[in-house]
Design an enzyme around this catalytic site. Sequence first.
Site, PDB file in Angstrom:
ATOM      1  N   ASN A 214     -10.768  -0.518  -5.565  1.00 30.49           N
ATOM      2  CA  ASN A 214     -11.145   0.766  -4.950  1.00 30.49           C
ATOM      3  C   ASN A 214     -12.371   1.320  -5.669  1.00 30.49           C
ATOM      4  O   ASN A 214     -12.893   0.700  -6.593  1.00 30.49           O
ATOM      5  CB  ASN A 214      -9.963   1.745  -4.992  1.00 30.49           C
ATOM      6  CG  ASN A 214      -9.480   1.949  -6.403  1.00 30.49           C
ATOM      7  OD1 ASN A 214     -10.194   2.481  -7.238  1.00 30.49           O
ATOM      8  ND2 ASN A 214      -8.266   1.510  -6.692  1.00 30.49           N
ATOM      9  N   ASP A 283      -2.683   0.069  -4.492  1.00 29.96           N
ATOM     10  CA  ASP A 283      -1.315   0.152  -3.994  1.00 29.96           C
ATOM     11  C   ASP A 283      -0.713  -1.224  -3.713  1.00 29.96           C
ATOM     12  O   ASP A 283       0.488  -1.412  -3.841  1.00 29.96           O
ATOM     13  CB  ASP A 283      -1.284   1.017  -2.713  1.00 29.96           C
ATOM     14  CG  ASP A 283      -1.639   2.462  -3.036  1.00 29.96           C
ATOM     15  OD1 ASP A 283      -1.120   2.978  -4.042  1.00 29.96           O
ATOM     16  OD2 ASP A 283      -2.454   3.066  -2.307  1.00 29.96           O
ATOM     17  N   LYS A 293     -10.624 -21.071  -3.517  1.00 31.97           N
ATOM     18  CA  LYS A 293     -11.164 -20.084  -2.573  1.00 31.97           C
ATOM     19  C   LYS A 293     -10.586 -20.346  -1.171  1.00 31.97           C
ATOM     20  O   LYS A 293     -10.646 -21.469  -0.684  1.00 31.97           O
ATOM     21  CB  LYS A 293     -12.701 -20.175  -2.538  1.00 31.97           C
ATOM     22  CG  LYS A 293     -13.302 -19.104  -1.651  1.00 31.97           C
ATOM     23  CD  LYS A 293     -14.813 -19.172  -1.621  1.00 31.97           C
ATOM     24  CE  LYS A 293     -15.324 -18.221  -0.554  1.00 31.97           C
ATOM     25  NZ  LYS A 293     -16.733 -18.421  -0.270  1.00 31.97           N
ATOM     26  N   PHE A 328      -2.901  12.474 -11.100  1.00 32.35           N
ATOM     27  CA  PHE A 328      -4.109  12.805 -10.341  1.00 32.35           C
ATOM     28  C   PHE A 328      -3.865  12.390  -8.893  1.00 32.35           C
ATOM     29  O   PHE A 328      -3.100  11.461  -8.649  1.00 32.35           O
ATOM     30  CB  PHE A 328      -5.332  12.057 -10.897  1.00 32.35           C
ATOM     31  CG  PHE A 328      -6.049  12.815 -11.974  1.00 32.35           C
ATOM     32  CD1 PHE A 328      -5.432  13.056 -13.196  1.00 32.35           C
ATOM     33  CD2 PHE A 328      -7.331  13.303 -11.773  1.00 32.35           C
ATOM     34  CE1 PHE A 328      -6.081  13.770 -14.191  1.00 32.35           C
ATOM     35  CE2 PHE A 328      -7.988  14.024 -12.760  1.00 32.35           C
ATOM     36  CZ  PHE A 328      -7.359  14.252 -13.975  1.00 32.35           C
ATOM     37  N   LYS A 342       3.814  14.626  -4.240  1.00 28.80           N
ATOM     38  CA  LYS A 342       3.773  13.669  -5.372  1.00 28.80           C
ATOM     39  C   LYS A 342       4.250  14.329  -6.658  1.00 28.80           C
ATOM     40  O   LYS A 342       4.918  13.716  -7.489  1.00 28.80           O
ATOM     41  CB  LYS A 342       2.341  13.173  -5.583  1.00 28.80           C
ATOM     42  CG  LYS A 342       1.929  12.136  -4.584  1.00 28.80           C
ATOM     43  CD  LYS A 342       0.452  11.813  -4.715  1.00 28.80           C
ATOM     44  CE  LYS A 342      -0.045  11.302  -3.380  1.00 28.80           C
ATOM     45  NZ  LYS A 342      -1.476  11.141  -3.328  1.00 28.80           N
ATOM     46  N   LYS A 346       7.272  12.504  -8.273  1.00 28.83           N
ATOM     47  CA  LYS A 346       7.027  11.721  -9.485  1.00 28.83           C
ATOM     48  C   LYS A 346       7.455  12.462 -10.753  1.00 28.83           C
ATOM     49  O   LYS A 346       7.223  11.986 -11.863  1.00 28.83           O
ATOM     50  CB  LYS A 346       5.543  11.302  -9.569  1.00 28.83           C
ATOM     51  CG  LYS A 346       5.091  10.448  -8.376  1.00 28.83           C
ATOM     52  CD  LYS A 346       3.766   9.759  -8.609  1.00 28.83           C
ATOM     53  CE  LYS A 346       3.241   9.137  -7.318  1.00 28.83           C
ATOM     54  NZ  LYS A 346       2.201   8.134  -7.509  1.00 28.83           N
TER      55      LYS A 346
HETATM   56  O1  C5P Z   1       0.738   7.995  -4.944  1.00 30.09           O
HETATM   57  P1  C5P Z   1      -0.665   8.150  -5.384  1.00 30.09           P
HETATM   58  O2  C5P Z   1      -1.340   6.860  -5.632  1.00 30.09           O
HETATM   59  O3  C5P Z   1      -1.511   9.012  -4.531  1.00 30.09           O
HETATM   60  O4  C5P Z   1      -0.522   8.944  -6.773  1.00 30.09           O
HETATM   61  C1  C5P Z   1      -1.571   9.177  -7.611  1.00 30.09           C
HETATM   62  C2  C5P Z   1      -1.103   9.286  -9.028  1.00 30.09           C
HETATM   63  O5  C5P Z   1      -0.135   8.281  -9.327  1.00 30.09           O
HETATM   64  C3  C5P Z   1      -2.250   9.039 -10.009  1.00 30.09           C
HETATM   65  O6  C5P Z   1      -2.006   9.815 -11.161  1.00 30.09           O
HETATM   66  C4  C5P Z   1      -2.145   7.543 -10.294  1.00 30.09           C
HETATM   67  O7  C5P Z   1      -2.686   7.214 -11.576  1.00 30.09           O
HETATM   68  C5  C5P Z   1      -0.645   7.308 -10.234  1.00 30.09           C
HETATM   69  N1  C5P Z   1      -0.279   5.985  -9.703  1.00 30.09           N
HETATM   70  C6  C5P Z   1       0.303   5.061 -10.517  1.00 30.09           C
HETATM   71  N2  C5P Z   1       0.680   3.834 -10.010  1.00 30.09           N
HETATM   72  C7  C5P Z   1       0.484   3.543  -8.703  1.00 30.09           C
HETATM   73  C8  C5P Z   1      -0.116   4.485  -7.860  1.00 30.09           C
HETATM   74  C9  C5P Z   1      -0.494   5.691  -8.388  1.00 30.09           C
HETATM   75  O8  C5P Z   1       0.473   5.299 -11.702  1.00 30.09           O
HETATM   76  N3  C5P Z   1       0.845   2.372  -8.236  1.00 30.09           N
END
Ligand code: C5P
Length: 403
Positions: A214, A283, A293, A328, A342, A346
């Site tokens: 990303n 994700d 490849k 974040f 979130k 979380k």
């Molecule tokens: O769910 P989302 O990706 O939007 O959440 C963002 C937050 O969760 C950020 O603080 C990111 O560092 C953390 N995150 C994580 N592991 C993931 C996805 C997001 O620690 N797989």
Amino acid sequence: MTEDLSKPTIIMGVTGGIAAAKSTLLASRLNKAGFDVRVIMTPNATKFVSELTFRSLTGNKVVTDMFEEPEEWDIRHVSLAKKARLAVICPATANFIGKAANGIADDMLTTTIMALGCPVVVAPAMNDAMWANDAVQANVLKLKGLGYVFAGPVTGRLACGTEGLGRMAEPDAIFDVVMHSYLAIGRSSLKGVKLLVSAGPTVEPIDPVRYIANRSSGKMGYALASAAAARGAEVTLVSGPTALSDPLNVEVKRVDTAEQMLKALEDGFEGCDAFVATAAVADYRAKEYSDRKIKKEKAGMKELELVENPDILAKLSSMKGGRLMVGFAAETEDAIESALGKYSKKGLDMIVVNEVNERNQPFGAEDNIVSIITGKGEVESLPRMSKSELSHMILDRISELMA
Ligand code: C5P
């Protein structure tokens, strides 16, 4: 020369070493950043770089000789010291470090330093054997105990042609320490706090050539790590691949994938007081890594199977204990609403919400517009500011929550 009272004054001491040539870049960056840079050179430093170079870069007269204007010197070193918000010695020789540690004031620079009441950043540069010398190390320890902030040295090629620890840190890295030390003035100390920070993207390989990633540049996380270090925290930064150099005074662990990031963060989590997750973790990753490849014509590419990566923050949050957890979020729509979700899902103490829209493109940018959610879901919306300033705002909130 007329004085610009809106510009904070920084004293830049330059002592005699070949690294003085590189310190011109620091003078230039400080000047561009809006500081009134007052350079004081030792007579030895003028053998490496001319006064005119610093005068041209800063627009200010360079001071070298304490007795140049005998009727004024005693006033000048005190008045400059009084005006200064911060001082940086770049490069700092073993000789300067020895004098400062022992209260010796025998030239314009050391006399001024002795009269200072502001933070001093020291960027040493010397041969590795000199740096390792017991007397030098004792002086460094003494200065650290007196509150002097060290920016380097780092390991690298030395003027004598060998490799070793003693090379002056890069001017950009020293600039970051100076900037964060300046922004830390008057703010709460984080001394004794162990902070774990994740930053950057994660990169998930598909085959030896392709990957899923990303747009995260890592700038926010690196700024937060540097800011916290300047406020006295012990910082570990776990970073995905970025183009940024390791910040000084921070322990940096580089990883590639989400799984590697999870492992490195788990290792650091036990001993930390707070975890700030700025990383943009991918994700999904490819279910199977192909060690060859994948051919464009084959179905493998069109039907690439993905599996979900672990949610690192949610996982570590389940082992939260007394730690402070900061997340974040970056969303293009319904940013606050989705961040609130979130925040509770979380189990966070704070979430920083990046707006991503026409008004704000945070990826790779130097500044950002965010809202901060804390407590029972209170939202504080902040104006646009640099990621450096924003880091200190976030740390202010963190230290309030930890108090
Ligand atoms: O769910 P989302 O990706 O939007 O959440 C963002 C937050 O969760 C950020 O603080 C990111 O560092 C953390 N995150 C994580 N592991 C993931 C996805 C997001 O620690 N797989």
